[in-house]
Design a protein around this motif. Structure first.
Motif, PDB file in Angstrom:
ATOM      1  N   ARG A 168       5.133   8.570  -3.042  1.00 52.26           N
ATOM      2  CA  ARG A 168       5.853   8.504  -1.657  1.00 52.26           C
ATOM      3  C   ARG A 168       4.662   9.208  -0.490  1.00 52.26           C
ATOM      4  N   ALA A 169       4.224  10.290  -0.961  1.00 53.71           N
ATOM      5  CA  ALA A 169       3.329  10.782   0.081  1.00 53.71           C
ATOM      6  C   ALA A 169       1.957  10.107   0.289  1.00 53.71           C
ATOM      7  N   MET A 170       1.667   9.124  -0.534  1.00 51.20           N
ATOM      8  CA  MET A 170       0.475   8.335  -0.342  1.00 51.20           C
ATOM      9  C   MET A 170       0.729   7.065   0.585  1.00 51.20           C
ATOM     10  N   LEU A 171       2.011   6.650   0.915  1.00 49.84           N
ATOM     11  CA  LEU A 171       2.483   5.634   1.406  1.00 49.84           C
ATOM     12  C   LEU A 171       1.814   5.318   2.948  1.00 49.84           C
ATOM     13  N   GLY A 172       1.358   4.473   3.339  1.00 50.15           N
ATOM     14  CA  GLY A 172       0.356   4.281   4.570  1.00 50.15           C
ATOM     15  C   GLY A 172      -0.820   4.838   4.749  1.00 50.15           C
ATOM     16  N   LYS A 173      -1.300   5.651   3.367  1.00 45.93           N
ATOM     17  CA  LYS A 173      -2.445   6.346   3.667  1.00 45.93           C
ATOM     18  C   LYS A 173      -3.276   5.914   2.551  1.00 45.93           C
ATOM     19  N   ALA A 174      -3.126   5.159   1.657  1.00 44.12           N
ATOM     20  CA  ALA A 174      -3.904   4.742   0.519  1.00 44.12           C
ATOM     21  C   ALA A 174      -5.006   4.022   0.968  1.00 44.12           C
ATOM     22  N   HIS A 175      -6.074   4.003  -0.109  1.00 48.02           N
ATOM     23  CA  HIS A 175      -7.215   2.987   0.412  1.00 48.02           C
ATOM     24  C   HIS A 175      -6.848   1.862  -0.598  1.00 48.02           C
ATOM     25  N   LYS A 176      -7.733   0.703  -0.287  1.00 45.20           N
ATOM     26  CA  LYS A 176      -7.645  -0.583  -1.102  1.00 45.20           C
ATOM     27  C   LYS A 176      -7.640  -0.671  -2.591  1.00 45.20           C
ATOM     28  N   ASP A 177      -8.029   0.434  -3.278  1.00 42.47           N
ATOM     29  CA  ASP A 177      -7.962   0.579  -4.857  1.00 42.47           C
ATOM     30  C   ASP A 177      -6.816   1.124  -5.185  1.00 42.47           C
ATOM     31  N   ILE A 178      -6.029   1.474  -4.314  1.00 38.87           N
ATOM     32  CA  ILE A 178      -4.723   1.936  -4.785  1.00 38.87           C
ATOM     33  C   ILE A 178      -3.449   1.234  -4.235  1.00 38.87           C
ATOM     34  N   LYS A 179      -2.519   0.787  -4.881  1.00 35.27           N
ATOM     35  CA  LYS A 179      -1.492  -0.033  -4.484  1.00 35.27           C
ATOM     36  C   LYS A 179      -0.198   0.963  -4.708  1.00 35.27           C
ATOM     37  N   ILE A 180       0.676   0.588  -3.784  1.00 36.38           N
ATOM     38  CA  ILE A 180       1.911   1.573  -3.689  1.00 36.38           C
ATOM     39  C   ILE A 180       3.023   0.766  -3.564  1.00 36.38           C
ATOM     40  N   ILE A 181       4.004   0.680  -4.698  1.00 41.31           N
ATOM     41  CA  ILE A 181       5.186  -0.396  -4.632  1.00 41.31           C
ATOM     42  C   ILE A 181       6.315   0.325  -4.993  1.00 41.31           C
ATOM     43  N   ARG A 182       7.515  -0.329  -4.786  1.00 36.55           N
ATOM     44  CA  ARG A 182       8.656  -0.140  -5.428  1.00 36.55           C
ATOM     45  C   ARG A 182       9.120  -1.040  -6.354  1.00 36.55           C
ATOM     46  N   PRO A 183       9.142  -0.700  -7.480  1.00 41.39           N
ATOM     47  CA  PRO A 183       9.145  -1.655  -8.519  1.00 41.39           C
ATOM     48  C   PRO A 183      10.438  -2.428  -8.751  1.00 41.39           C
ATOM     49  N   LEU A 184      11.690  -1.753  -8.079  1.00 37.60           N
ATOM     50  CA  LEU A 184      12.974  -2.537  -7.840  1.00 37.60           C
ATOM     51  C   LEU A 184      13.117  -3.020  -6.336  1.00 37.60           C
ATOM     52  N   ARG A 185      13.715  -4.402  -6.257  1.00 36.91           N
ATOM     53  CA  ARG A 185      14.065  -4.898  -5.170  1.00 36.91           C
ATOM     54  C   ARG A 185      15.710  -5.548  -5.391  1.00 36.91           C
ATOM     55  N   ASP A 186      16.354  -4.863  -4.282  1.00 38.10           N
ATOM     56  CA  ASP A 186      17.834  -5.277  -4.156  1.00 38.10           C
ATOM     57  C   ASP A 186      18.389  -4.904  -5.328  1.00 38.10           C
TER      58      ASP A 186
END
Length: 338
Positions: A52-70
């Motif tokens: 979560r601390a990386m959200l909005g700050k990661a470079h292109k080689d790092i993907k940040i996702i929430r693996p659950l939706r709804d």
């Protein structure tokens, strides 16, 4: 405690869209965001608070996702990796004998099977599922076994679970895919539309908690919001108040209120009489939205109460079921594994 127990552990899991909580032996041992950071090879770099601390700050080689939706698993591999990492963190090298996981009541059989499979691949020998509103009712302390109707509205991150519960089962329920995330997204969209300003999810979440409301406040609150001006591309700030944010949230709040009214309309008369006497219990993080209980009281003409510590009601209920599995076997979901 037998020798077998030294090498095995049982875990209750609230696998939420926004947060994942673990319960072991009467205690909440983990409460972290359901967020994963991984690289281009799908190697997990961090989970929970670290991701979560990386959200909005990661470079292109790092993907940040929430693996659950709804409330459902959207990325099976990443969700499984996250579960394995969380289990390793809390199990202290013990094998996982049994897991009880709460899931939204509206999940399909395929979605339930994905949860079961993820838990089994993460190491669990035995997996049981329980519907979120049932877990919330147990966590709140309601008698779910008796012939008396209880109404629970659990507003999580991905879904709002509305249910009438009696005799260890759910008599009527509705799972609305409008909840905390949708409220946050509504604030992001409001700033884009009205101020041509782009703000992040973390900022929007903070605005929701600080000034979000479902009814006019006795004293409206102002807040300074920083983001990026979409016209100039430069950093910018705006002063908004709780009236503005209430307008942003109004459609989503209306959907939750209408969901409650729809369930009441379908409730059998004898159970409706119980609800009239006992009222509606609110749980989940969304229950903390200022004035939501008041809004529901006005719409339903019924008593509406916010549970003590609504954020942990579901995991507490799931943990109680885990610790007393034989007493609560009838409340578990009977979906087929295959």
């Amino acid at each position: 405690m037998g020798l077998f127990d030294f090498f095995n552990t049982d875990i209750a899991v609230d696998l939420g869209t926004a947060n994942t909580l673990f319960w072991i032996k009467g205690n909440i041992v983990l409460n972290e965001p359901t967020i994963v950071a991984y690289n281009n090879d799908k190697e997990i770099l961090d989970i929970g608070n670290g991701a979560r601390a990386m959200l909005g700050k990661a470079h292109k080689d790092i993907k940040i996702i929430r693996p659950l939706r709804d409330g459902a698993i959207a990325d099976f591999d990443i969700a499984e990796g996250m579960l394995k990492a969380f289990i390793r963190a809390v199990s202290k090298n013990k094998s996982v004998r049994r897991i009880v996981v709460c899931v939204p009541s509206g999940l399909t059989e395929v979605e339930k099977r994905a949860v079961r499979d993820s838990c089994e691949h993460a190491g669990a020998k035995e997996v049981h599922l329980i519907a979120e509103p049932m877990a919330a009712a147990i966590g709140i302390g309601l008698d779910v076994h008796g012939p008396i109707g209880n109404m629970v509205v659990d507003i999580g991150g991905g879904t709002t679970e509305i249910a009438i519960i009696a005799l260890s089962g759910i008599v009527e329920n509705e799972s609305i895919r409008i909840a905390g995330d949708e409220l946050t997204n509504a604030i992001v969209a409001y700033f884009k539309k009205n101020y041509s300003m782009s703000i992040g999810d973390i900022t929007a979440e903070a605005i929701k908690k600080e000034v979000g409301s479902a009814v006019p406040l006795e004293e409206e609150i102002e807040i300074e919001v920083k983001g990026r001006n979409m016209t100039t591309g430069l950093p910018d700030k705006k002063i908004v108040n709780s009236v503005d944010i209430r307008e942003a949230l109004s459609d989503s709040v209306d959907a939750i209120v209408n969901g409650v009214l729809n369930i009441l309309d379908r409730t059998p008369p004898d159970l409706a009489a119980d609800i009239y006497e006992r009222g509606i219990m609110l749980s989940g993080g969304g229950a903390l939205l200022k004035g939501l209980d008041e809004r529901l009281r006005a719409a339903t003409k019924l008593p509406v109460m916010v549970a003590d510590d609504p954020l942990t009601a579901v995991i507490r209920g799931t943990g109680i079921v885990l610790d007393n599995l034989s007493d609560y076997s009838r409340v578990l979901l009977k979906s087929s594994k295959y």
